[in-house]
Design an enzyme around this catalytic site. Structure first.
Site, PDB file in Angstrom:
ATOM      1  N   LYS A 173      66.387   8.552  20.145  1.00 33.40           N
ATOM      2  CA  LYS A 173      65.391   8.626  19.074  1.00 33.40           C
ATOM      3  C   LYS A 173      65.983   8.136  17.763  1.00 33.40           C
ATOM      4  O   LYS A 173      65.363   7.353  17.032  1.00 33.40           O
ATOM      5  CB  LYS A 173      64.897  10.061  18.913  1.00 33.40           C
ATOM      6  N   ARG A 220      65.767   3.983  13.634  1.00 33.43           N
ATOM      7  CA  ARG A 220      66.502   3.100  12.726  1.00 33.43           C
ATOM      8  C   ARG A 220      66.158   1.639  13.013  1.00 33.43           C
ATOM      9  O   ARG A 220      65.892   0.855  12.091  1.00 33.43           O
ATOM     10  CB  ARG A 220      68.007   3.315  12.879  1.00 33.43           C
ATOM     11  N   SER A 271      72.120  16.884   4.656  1.00 36.80           N
ATOM     12  CA  SER A 271      71.629  16.087   5.786  1.00 36.80           C
ATOM     13  C   SER A 271      72.157  14.669   5.663  1.00 36.80           C
ATOM     14  O   SER A 271      71.992  14.027   4.615  1.00 36.80           O
ATOM     15  CB  SER A 271      70.097  16.062   5.818  1.00 36.80           C
ATOM     16  N   SER A 272      72.775  14.190   6.728  1.00 30.91           N
ATOM     17  CA  SER A 272      73.226  12.791   6.738  1.00 30.91           C
ATOM     18  C   SER A 272      72.046  11.835   6.675  1.00 30.91           C
ATOM     19  O   SER A 272      72.194  10.677   6.269  1.00 30.91           O
ATOM     20  CB  SER A 272      74.056  12.514   7.990  1.00 30.91           C
ATOM     21  N   GLN A 273      70.859  12.313   7.061  1.00 29.09           N
ATOM     22  CA  GLN A 273      69.671  11.447   7.034  1.00 29.09           C
ATOM     23  C   GLN A 273      69.315  11.026   5.606  1.00 29.09           C
ATOM     24  O   GLN A 273      68.792   9.935   5.392  1.00 29.09           O
ATOM     25  CB  GLN A 273      68.488  12.151   7.696  1.00 29.09           C
ATOM     26  N   ASP A 307      73.315  19.349  16.787  1.00 26.43           N
ATOM     27  CA  ASP A 307      72.097  19.331  17.600  1.00 26.43           C
ATOM     28  C   ASP A 307      72.308  20.019  18.939  1.00 26.43           C
ATOM     29  O   ASP A 307      71.334  20.431  19.580  1.00 26.43           O
ATOM     30  CB  ASP A 307      71.640  17.883  17.845  1.00 26.43           C
ATOM     31  N   HIS A 339      66.005  22.769  10.231  1.00 27.87           N
ATOM     32  CA  HIS A 339      65.481  21.716  11.099  1.00 27.87           C
ATOM     33  C   HIS A 339      64.028  22.043  11.480  1.00 27.87           C
ATOM     34  O   HIS A 339      63.293  22.614  10.690  1.00 27.87           O
ATOM     35  CB  HIS A 339      66.394  21.535  12.304  1.00 27.87           C
ATOM     36  N   ARG A 391      64.605  21.026  20.668  1.00 26.36           N
ATOM     37  CA  ARG A 391      65.959  21.481  20.988  1.00 26.36           C
ATOM     38  C   ARG A 391      65.952  22.912  21.519  1.00 26.36           C
ATOM     39  O   ARG A 391      66.714  23.247  22.430  1.00 26.36           O
ATOM     40  CB  ARG A 391      66.849  21.394  19.747  1.00 26.36           C
TER      41      ARG A 391
END
Length: 447
Positions: free
Chosen positions: A40, A45, A186-188, A331, A358, A403
């Site tokens: 995903k 991306r 968050s790395s996002q 995750d 999350h 998850r």
């Protein structure tokens, strides 16, 4: 303008109309091979960068799930075209001169899209675009990213509640420059800034005010930007990044299998004294959940790594009395947490405080679920100490979180009669998950 969660179900969903399912163990060892669907994170991306590239990109190995469907639909609504040819997609980029003056798009529950899209939309001066979502995604943390975009000259306006979706994004003539942002949330957020950076009107410099969480996901972003023709300069500690102006160019890319999904099947083998060979994996991947292979080995599993596969064989008894820092592969904290209930001693998992924000509060969700099953759980701010014990079957909420559903299902492969509510939430990342379990011999009743 937020929309009920069920509206996030897409034509790529699975388990339509299924309200609950009950799992029954296979009760014997097995030796199987599986092929895992696409990632995903990588798919979204690739969709976004292809959608904002000049020319046409050819993508293979993409994931068909709810999150990737809504990402694709958003880009189509903005003017990109997606043509399916066999197992490939041809994506022709958006003509930014043809964007409407005002437009609204719906991104479902896709957290990746919510973090990757605002910045790149903020590179469009003539178009004011409102991002809407499900209620679940609307209340997740977004404001850190939006404040960073404001530093870069992007106009950000909240339609309803401060810091929440829906949000309206519009570029200006003075975008780019230097931005400071925390790296530990968050790395996002960092990936979203990086993906937008080359399209701003000035070169962009990103400074992190804290250490970064899950830097491997930023590596995935940087590597993919390079595949679409943009270079990123990044310091060794990830606290300083610079991106020159440029234009993404269409690319031909095979997309990786999802190592996060693969981990559930690795864990399944480890838990059931069985052997699973997972094919077509990139063992040089930046996907951080690859670390789970080493964690399972610490818990007693036997591991064989090939050029493009991994084989996991479960021990007679999973080993406990471990402390595991899962910050990089958070995750999978729930996955290892469920395995801990079958170990020969307590397991402490640390470093995952950020997963409280999350799809649900995942730390509390696992505590509540395992407690309901009769397991002793000591919850910490950044994880748990889980003490194995006798498990009693129960009906468990999945908290609309893929998850949670996939992790708890592992317990149902050992304990007869475990029931999961709203199992279709797995469609966010792997609509075929329960079908794949059945193919391995797990019996499932659907209602």
């Amino acid at each position: 303008m937020t929309i009920n969660l069920k509206s996030a179900q897409s034509p790529w969903s699975g388990l339509e109309g299924v309200e609950q399912l009950t799992l029954h163990p296979i009760n014997q060892s097995f030796n199987k091979e599986v092929v895992i669907p696409g990632s995903k994170s990588v798919t979204n991306r690739a969709f976004i960068l292809a959608g904002f590239s000049e020319g046409t990109s050819k993508l293979s190995g993409y994931l068909k799930s709810d999150d990737t469907y809504w990402c694709m639909e958003t880009l189509k609504n903005l003017g990109a075209t997606f043509e399916f040819i066999g197992d490939d997609i041809l994506v022709t980029g958006i003509d930014r001169n043809q964007l409407a003056d005002k437009q609204q798009v719906f991104i479902g529950s896709a957290g990746t899209t919510a973090r990757f899209l605002p910045g790149i939309l903020g590179t469009q001066e003539q178009s004011e675009i409102t991002i809407t979502s499900t209620e679940q995604l609307a209340v997740r943390p977004h404001q850190t990213l939006h404040e960073a975009l404001k530093q870069l000259g992007v106009q950000v306006k909240y339609v309803e509640e401060e810091g929440q979706l829906p949000v309206t994004i519009k570029g200006t003539s003075e975008t780019g420059g230097k931005v400071s942002i925390a790296g530990n949330q968050s790395s996002q957020f960092i990936s979203g800034l990086l993906m937008a950076a080359p399209l701003f009107n000035h070169p962009t410099e990103i400074e992190l005010t804290t250490n970064i969480v899950q830097s491997a996901y930023v590596d995935i972003t940087i590597e993919m930007m390079e595949q679409f023709g943009i270079q990123v300069n990044v310091s060794e500690d990830y606290k300083h990044m610079t991106v020159e102006q440029g234009q993404y160019q269409g690319a031909t890319l095979p997309l990786e299998a999802d190592l996060s999904t693969a981990c559930y099947f690795m864990a399944l083998a480890a838990l059931n004294q069985s052997t699973i060979k997972i094919n077509h994996l990139n063992l040089n991947s930046h996907q951080p959940d690859l670390e789970v292979v080493d964690i399972l080995e610490r818990m007693g599993a036997t591991v064989e790594k090939g050029e493009d596969y991994v084989v996991i064989s479960g021990p007679e008894q999973l080993q406990g009395n471990l402390t595991i820092d899962m910050n990089a592969c958070s995750d999978q904290a729930l996955t290892i947490g469920t395995l801990a209930t079958f170990a020969d001693g307590p397991i402490t998992i640390t470093g995952v405080e950020h997963i409280r924000h999350h799809e649900c509060n995942r730390v509390s969700a696992l505590t509540e679920s395992l407690t309901q099953l009769g397991i002793q759980v000591e919850e910490h701010q950044d994880g748990w100490t889980i003490t194995p014990g006798e498990i009693k079957a129960a009906t468990l909420d999945t908290y609309d979180d893929h998850r949670v559903a996939m992790s708890l299902s592992l317990i149902g492969t050992k304990v007869d009669g475990l029931t999961l509510l709203d199992p279709s939430c797995v469609s966010k990342t792997c609509p075929t998950y329960f079908e794949m379990l059945q193919n391995l011999g797990i019996s499932i009743d659907y209602k």
